[in-house]
Write a protein that holds these residues in place. Structure first.
Motif, PDB file in Angstrom:
ATOM      1  N   LEU A 122       7.823   4.936 -13.153  1.00 10.89           N
ATOM      2  CA  LEU A 122       8.543   3.726 -13.539  1.00 10.89           C
ATOM      3  C   LEU A 122       9.768   3.490 -12.655  1.00 10.89           C
ATOM      4  O   LEU A 122      10.072   2.348 -12.296  1.00 10.89           O
ATOM      5  N   VAL A 123      10.473   4.566 -12.340  1.00 13.54           N
ATOM      6  CA  VAL A 123      11.653   4.432 -11.477  1.00 13.54           C
ATOM      7  C   VAL A 123      11.251   3.904 -10.101  1.00 13.54           C
ATOM      8  O   VAL A 123      11.859   2.984  -9.550  1.00 13.54           O
ATOM      9  N   LEU A 124      10.200   4.486  -9.496  1.00 17.34           N
ATOM     10  CA  LEU A 124       9.746   4.029  -8.182  1.00 17.34           C
ATOM     11  C   LEU A 124       9.239   2.586  -8.238  1.00 17.34           C
ATOM     12  O   LEU A 124       9.516   1.783  -7.338  1.00 17.34           O
ATOM     13  N   TYR A 125       8.507   2.256  -9.283  1.00 18.74           N
ATOM     14  CA  TYR A 125       8.000   0.887  -9.420  1.00 18.74           C
ATOM     15  C   TYR A 125       9.161  -0.110  -9.498  1.00 18.74           C
ATOM     16  O   TYR A 125       9.133  -1.165  -8.861  1.00 18.74           O
ATOM     17  N   ARG A 126      10.200   0.270 -10.267  1.00 24.56           N
ATOM     18  CA  ARG A 126      11.364  -0.609 -10.397  1.00 24.56           C
ATOM     19  C   ARG A 126      12.081  -0.773  -9.066  1.00 24.56           C
ATOM     20  O   ARG A 126      12.470  -1.886  -8.684  1.00 24.56           O
TER      21      ARG A 126
ATOM     22  N   VAL B 241       0.837  -1.206   0.000  1.00 20.96           N
ATOM     23  CA  VAL B 241       0.000   0.000   0.000  1.00 20.96           C
ATOM     24  C   VAL B 241       0.868   1.251   0.000  1.00 20.96           C
ATOM     25  O   VAL B 241       0.604   2.229  -0.737  1.00 20.96           O
ATOM     26  N   THR B 242       1.929   1.230   0.813  1.00 16.72           N
ATOM     27  CA  THR B 242       2.817   2.393   0.886  1.00 16.72           C
ATOM     28  C   THR B 242       3.528   2.620  -0.445  1.00 16.72           C
ATOM     29  O   THR B 242       3.707   3.774  -0.893  1.00 16.72           O
ATOM     30  N   SER B 243       3.951   1.532  -1.088  1.00 13.46           N
ATOM     31  CA  SER B 243       4.650   1.661  -2.369  1.00 13.46           C
ATOM     32  C   SER B 243       3.741   2.256  -3.435  1.00 13.46           C
ATOM     33  O   SER B 243       4.128   3.180  -4.175  1.00 13.46           O
ATOM     34  N   TRP B 244       2.509   1.749  -3.528  1.00 17.82           N
ATOM     35  CA  TRP B 244       1.587   2.300  -4.515  1.00 17.82           C
ATOM     36  C   TRP B 244       1.223   3.746  -4.192  1.00 17.82           C
ATOM     37  O   TRP B 244       1.050   4.571  -5.091  1.00 17.82           O
ATOM     38  N   ALA B 245       1.137   4.064  -2.900  1.00 15.07           N
ATOM     39  CA  ALA B 245       0.844   5.452  -2.519  1.00 15.07           C
ATOM     40  C   ALA B 245       1.973   6.382  -2.956  1.00 15.07           C
ATOM     41  O   ALA B 245       1.729   7.518  -3.400  1.00 15.07           O
ATOM     42  N   ALA B 246       3.232   5.872  -2.834  1.00 15.34           N
ATOM     43  CA  ALA B 246       4.365   6.691  -3.273  1.00 15.34           C
ATOM     44  C   ALA B 246       4.340   6.908  -4.782  1.00 15.34           C
ATOM     45  O   ALA B 246       4.644   8.004  -5.282  1.00 15.34           O
ATOM     46  N   ILE B 247       3.973   5.850  -5.511  1.00 12.48           N
ATOM     47  CA  ILE B 247       3.903   5.984  -6.969  1.00 12.48           C
ATOM     48  C   ILE B 247       2.791   6.953  -7.374  1.00 12.48           C
ATOM     49  O   ILE B 247       2.962   7.800  -8.264  1.00 12.48           O
ATOM     50  N   ILE B 248       1.655   6.843  -6.738  1.00  9.70           N
ATOM     51  CA  ILE B 248       0.528   7.730  -7.056  1.00  9.70           C
ATOM     52  C   ILE B 248       0.833   9.171  -6.664  1.00  9.70           C
ATOM     53  O   ILE B 248       0.323  10.130  -7.272  1.00  9.70           O
ATOM     54  N   ALA B 249       1.688   9.343  -5.659  1.00 15.50           N
ATOM     55  CA  ALA B 249       2.009  10.710  -5.217  1.00 15.50           C
ATOM     56  C   ALA B 249       2.755  11.497  -6.293  1.00 15.50           C
ATOM     57  O   ALA B 249       2.684  12.741  -6.333  1.00 15.50           O
ATOM     58  N   ILE B 250       3.472  10.808  -7.188  1.00 16.04           N
ATOM     59  CA  ILE B 250       4.240  11.501  -8.228  1.00 16.04           C
ATOM     60  C   ILE B 250       3.321  12.256  -9.195  1.00 16.04           C
ATOM     61  O   ILE B 250       3.465  13.484  -9.375  1.00 16.04           O
TER      62      ILE B 250
ATOM     63  N   PHE C 214      10.826  -0.385  -5.964  1.00 14.28           N
ATOM     64  CA  PHE C 214      10.004  -1.141  -5.015  1.00 14.28           C
ATOM     65  C   PHE C 214       9.929  -2.618  -5.408  1.00 14.28           C
ATOM     66  O   PHE C 214       9.910  -3.486  -4.540  1.00 14.28           O
ATOM     67  N   LYS C 215       9.892  -2.901  -6.686  1.00 16.22           N
ATOM     68  CA  LYS C 215       9.827  -4.301  -7.149  1.00 16.22           C
ATOM     69  C   LYS C 215      11.128  -5.016  -6.837  1.00 16.22           C
ATOM     70  O   LYS C 215      11.134  -6.192  -6.440  1.00 16.22           O
ATOM     71  N   THR C 216      12.242  -4.301  -7.000  1.00 12.88           N
ATOM     72  CA  THR C 216      13.544  -4.908  -6.682  1.00 12.88           C
ATOM     73  C   THR C 216      13.641  -5.258  -5.207  1.00 12.88           C
ATOM     74  O   THR C 216      14.219  -6.284  -4.830  1.00 12.88           O
ATOM     75  N   ARG C 217      13.060  -4.427  -4.354  1.00 12.05           N
ATOM     76  CA  ARG C 217      13.106  -4.673  -2.909  1.00 12.05           C
ATOM     77  C   ARG C 217      11.961  -5.572  -2.440  1.00 12.05           C
ATOM     78  O   ARG C 217      11.786  -5.770  -1.249  1.00 12.05           O
ATOM     79  N   ASP C 218      11.208  -6.125  -3.365  1.00 19.64           N
ATOM     80  CA  ASP C 218      10.099  -7.029  -3.071  1.00 19.64           C
ATOM     81  C   ASP C 218       9.032  -6.358  -2.204  1.00 19.64           C
ATOM     82  O   ASP C 218       8.453  -6.965  -1.313  1.00 19.64           O
ATOM     83  N   TRP C 219       8.799  -5.094  -2.488  1.00 20.46           N
ATOM     84  CA  TRP C 219       7.722  -4.377  -1.794  1.00 20.46           C
ATOM     85  C   TRP C 219       6.433  -4.410  -2.613  1.00 20.46           C
ATOM     86  O   TRP C 219       5.391  -3.968  -2.140  1.00 20.46           O
ATOM     87  N   LEU C 220       6.510  -4.892  -3.833  1.00 22.09           N
ATOM     88  CA  LEU C 220       5.334  -4.972  -4.694  1.00 22.09           C
ATOM     89  C   LEU C 220       5.213  -6.396  -5.259  1.00 22.09           C
ATOM     90  O   LEU C 220       6.208  -7.113  -5.372  1.00 22.09           O
TER      91      LEU C 220
END
Length: 323
Positions: free
Chosen positions: A311-315, A267-276, A317-323
């Motif tokens: 895209l940068v944030l998604y990459r 949830v936090t990761s998606w919130a950060a992406i949406i904040a951009i 967060f995905k690398t850190r297994d947060w998504l």
């Protein structure tokens, strides 16, 4: 209802005789009797008191239900309370039956409800008829051994249930958290009841073995020691199983906490992406002059910033297994 049996010098001599003959039979040399009462009335127990000289306090305890497991010693008799367990019912609750007994030098009187089956005790008496020469201790051993065997079977059944619970806990996918917790608490309750109603019988048997009751003949003592060993094993198993259930509960809570942490990270990761895009569109929506205002270049710049940053944030967060 009452059933009566008598032995003389190790041989069965009579059964289903009237209770008022008990005093005559036990007065004969080498004779001992077993009276088995099912839901007796106060008048029935008063008759036993008169025939065998049972202490009035013991008779009073025998009338009352819900006695704690114990062995009370009176001048000429013992009063024994044990609990026979019959496994668990359909709802998972432990099934227990209260059994009381008067023990004298020449008689055993057992008292129980209609839901108690004495078949197991009778089988032991038949299979070990060579011990009949030891008299009443032979009868007491058969009673205790049947109770302990039922308790052992119940402990093994609870152990299988706990093993199944642990297997369900680590099944692929999300465990059925509420169901596991419900089963765990039910098992913990059954184990607590088993510890409270069956384990104290160990002290009663130890008292019989270590001189509290002179009626226990040397020839039958090894059989009582075997019963005591089983009770010690039951007590140890109950404690270990209680620890296992507690471990299951703790693991369930830890897994739930881990799942919650995983959800919060997502949830936090998606919130950060949406904040951009929210931040970028808010900046371009200011009522001030800026390069590209009112032009396609400004729209293109904002879209590029939104897409690239997301895209940068998604990459990351995905690398850190947060998504």
């Amino acid at each position: 209802m009452v059933r009566t049996r008598a032995w003389c010098d190790g041989d069965a001599v009579e059964q289903d005789f009237p209770v008022d003959r008990v005093s005559d039979l036990v007065g004969q040399h080498g004779t001992f009797v077993w009276l088995d009462y099912t839901d007796p009335t106060a008048a029935d127990l008063e008759q036993v008191e008169e025939e065998l000289g049972i202490h009035a306090l013991a008779v009073e305890d025998a009338v009352e239900h819900g006695q704690r497991p114990k062995l009370d010693r009176y001048r000429d008799s013992l009063f024994l309370v044990v609990y026979d367990v019959g496994g668990t019912d359909d709802s998972g609750d432990l099934v227990t039956h209260e059994v009381k007994a008067f023990v004298t030098r020449h008689a055993l009187v057992t008292i129980h409800g209609a839901d108690v089956d004495t078949t197991a005790m009778e089988r032991r008496l038949t299979a070990n008829a060579d011990l009949a020469e030891h008299g009443v201790p032979w009868l007491v051993w058969a009673l205790l051994d049947a109770v302990v065997d039922h308790a052992t079977d119940t402990v093994e059944d609870l152990e299988r249930q706990i093993d199944a619970l642990e297997d369900d806990l680590f099944e692929p996918g999300d465990p059925r958290e509420h169901q596991i917790q419900r089963r765990s608490f039910r098992l913990r309750k059954s184990l607590g009841l088993l510890r409270r109603l069956v384990v104290p019988t160990r002290d009663s048997v130890a008292s019989l073995l270590h001189g509290d009751a002179e009626t226990i003949a040397d020839g039958v003592r090894p059989y009582f020691r075997d019963v005591e060993d089983h009770l010690v094993s039951i007590a140890d198993s109950v404690e270990q199983l209680r620890d296992a259930v507690s471990s299951v509960l703790d693991t369930t809570l830890n897994l739930a906490s881990n799942r919650q942490n995983t959800v919060m990270k997502k949830v936090t990761s998606w919130a950060a992406i949406i904040a951009i895009p929210t931040g970028v569109t808010s900046f371009f929506g200011q009522n001030v002059k800026f390069p590209g205002e009112g032009a396609w270049s400004g729209l293109g710049a904002s879209l590029a910033i939104i897409i690239a940053s997301s895209l940068v944030l998604y990459r990351v967060f995905k690398t850190r297994d947060w998504l």
